[in-house]
Design an enzyme around this catalytic site. Structure first.
Site, mmCIF file in Angstrom:
data_model
loop_
_atom_site.group_PDB
_atom_site.id
_atom_site.type_symbol
_atom_site.label_atom_id
_atom_site.label_comp_id
_atom_site.label_asym_id
_atom_site.label_seq_id
_atom_site.Cartn_x
_atom_site.Cartn_y
_atom_site.Cartn_z
ATOM 1 N N HIS A 18 26.665 -35.856 32.621
ATOM 2 C CA HIS A 18 27.397 -36.643 33.621
ATOM 3 C C HIS A 18 28.843 -36.143 33.751
ATOM 4 C CE1 HIS A 18 24.402 -40.018 32.427
ATOM 5 N NE2 HIS A 18 24.038 -39.541 33.595
ATOM 6 N N LYS A 42 20.766 -59.595 33.941
ATOM 7 C CA LYS A 42 19.760 -58.901 33.119
ATOM 8 C C LYS A 42 20.485 -58.110 32.036
ATOM 9 C CE LYS A 42 16.583 -57.683 36.842
ATOM 10 N NZ LYS A 42 16.202 -56.456 37.536
ATOM 11 N N SER A 130 19.977 -39.634 29.273
ATOM 12 C CA SER A 130 20.367 -40.896 28.628
ATOM 13 C C SER A 130 19.182 -41.499 27.886
ATOM 14 C CB SER A 130 20.881 -41.885 29.674
ATOM 15 O OG SER A 130 22.023 -41.381 30.314
HETATM 16 P P1 ADP Z 1 20.247 -43.606 37.291
HETATM 17 O O1 ADP Z 1 19.913 -44.737 36.386
HETATM 18 O O2 ADP Z 1 20.794 -44.032 38.621
HETATM 19 O O3 ADP Z 1 19.201 -42.515 37.401
HETATM 20 P P2 ADP Z 1 21.755 -42.060 35.359
HETATM 21 O O4 ADP Z 1 22.855 -42.705 34.626
HETATM 22 O O5 ADP Z 1 20.518 -41.759 34.586
HETATM 23 O O6 ADP Z 1 21.506 -42.959 36.629
HETATM 24 O O7 ADP Z 1 22.242 -40.692 36.035
HETATM 25 C C1 ADP Z 1 23.217 -40.666 37.045
HETATM 26 C C2 ADP Z 1 23.145 -39.322 37.778
HETATM 27 O O8 ADP Z 1 23.419 -38.268 36.884
HETATM 28 C C3 ADP Z 1 21.784 -39.008 38.390
HETATM 29 O O9 ADP Z 1 22.006 -38.349 39.624
HETATM 30 C C4 ADP Z 1 21.158 -38.064 37.404
HETATM 31 O O10 ADP Z 1 20.216 -37.197 38.020
HETATM 32 C C5 ADP Z 1 22.392 -37.293 36.955
HETATM 33 N N1 ADP Z 1 22.235 -36.679 35.637
HETATM 34 C C6 ADP Z 1 21.821 -37.264 34.494
HETATM 35 N N2 ADP Z 1 21.813 -36.395 33.459
HETATM 36 C C7 ADP Z 1 22.234 -35.210 33.963
HETATM 37 C C8 ADP Z 1 22.425 -33.879 33.409
HETATM 38 N N3 ADP Z 1 22.155 -33.623 32.128
HETATM 39 N N4 ADP Z 1 22.849 -32.907 34.242
HETATM 40 C C9 ADP Z 1 23.095 -33.182 35.548
HETATM 41 N N5 ADP Z 1 22.938 -34.384 36.135
HETATM 42 C C10 ADP Z 1 22.504 -35.392 35.360
#
Ligand code: ADP
Length: 151
Positions: A18, A42, A130
């Site tokens: 991120h 929630k 995550s």
């Molecule tokens: P959500 O719950 O909306 O999917 P996340 O917190 O999991 O949100 O992720 C937010 C954004 O970051 C999403 O667009 C996801 O694809 C991107 N993302 C997550 N991990 C990575 C990573 N390792 N590299 C690039 N983008 C990522």
């Protein structure tokens, strides 16, 4: 006109993947809101929301054009309120693409002025998710190297 983007997500937790998207996004946008989507009714997060806000703020303490917020509404509506013209998202693989493709369509239907911008992950960070970090942490594994801050 200054270019304002929202980087929305659950960020449970916020990872180095991120962080990389935000830092690269700063080359494109004048301001980025890291917006943690959270329904306070929630309580289904693994990492505490207030603690995560602080950790992300700490990560970008030297970067004034990054602001961390918590929201509980449609992202398309939040964008109108913040005068943001862009949604910033990251893409790791085809699974991300399928999901991102549908939400980008819906967001543009809900807010015509809103463009989704996708950055392809940096190869060395593509494996960071995550979900996996939560699993490893739950069983006492070391997750520090996936996070841009100390827990
Ligand atoms: P959500 O719950 O909306 O999917 P996340 O917190 O999991 O949100 O992720 C937010 C954004 O970051 C999403 O667009 C996801 O694809 C991107 N993302 C997550 N991990 C990575 C990573 N390792 N590299 C690039 N983008 C990522």
């Amino acid at each position: 006109m200054s270019k304002i983007a929202i980087f929305p997500g659950s960020f449970d937790p916020f990872t180095k993947g991120h962080e990389d998207i935000v830092l690269r996004g700063l080359q494109l946008f004048d301001k980025i809101y890291v917006a943690i989507g959270h329904n306070s009714q929630k309580h289904n997060r693994y990492f505490d929301i207030d603690e995560m806000v602080e950790l992300i703020q700490q990560t970008f303490r030297d970067t004034p054009n990054v602001e961390v917020i918590v929201y509980n509404e449609l992202t398309a509506e939040l964008a109108k309120k913040l005068n943001a013209q862009y949604l910033l998202r990251g893409l790791r693989n085809t699974t991300d693409f399928e999901y991102e493709n549908s939400i980008a369509q819906v967001n543009r239907y809900l807010n015509h002025g809103l463009e989704s911008v996708f950055l392809i992950t940096t190869p060395g960070l593509a494996h960071i998710s995550s979900t996996i970090i939560r699993e490893v942490h739950k069983y006492g594994g070391d997750v520090e190297k996936f996070l841009p801050y100390k827990l």
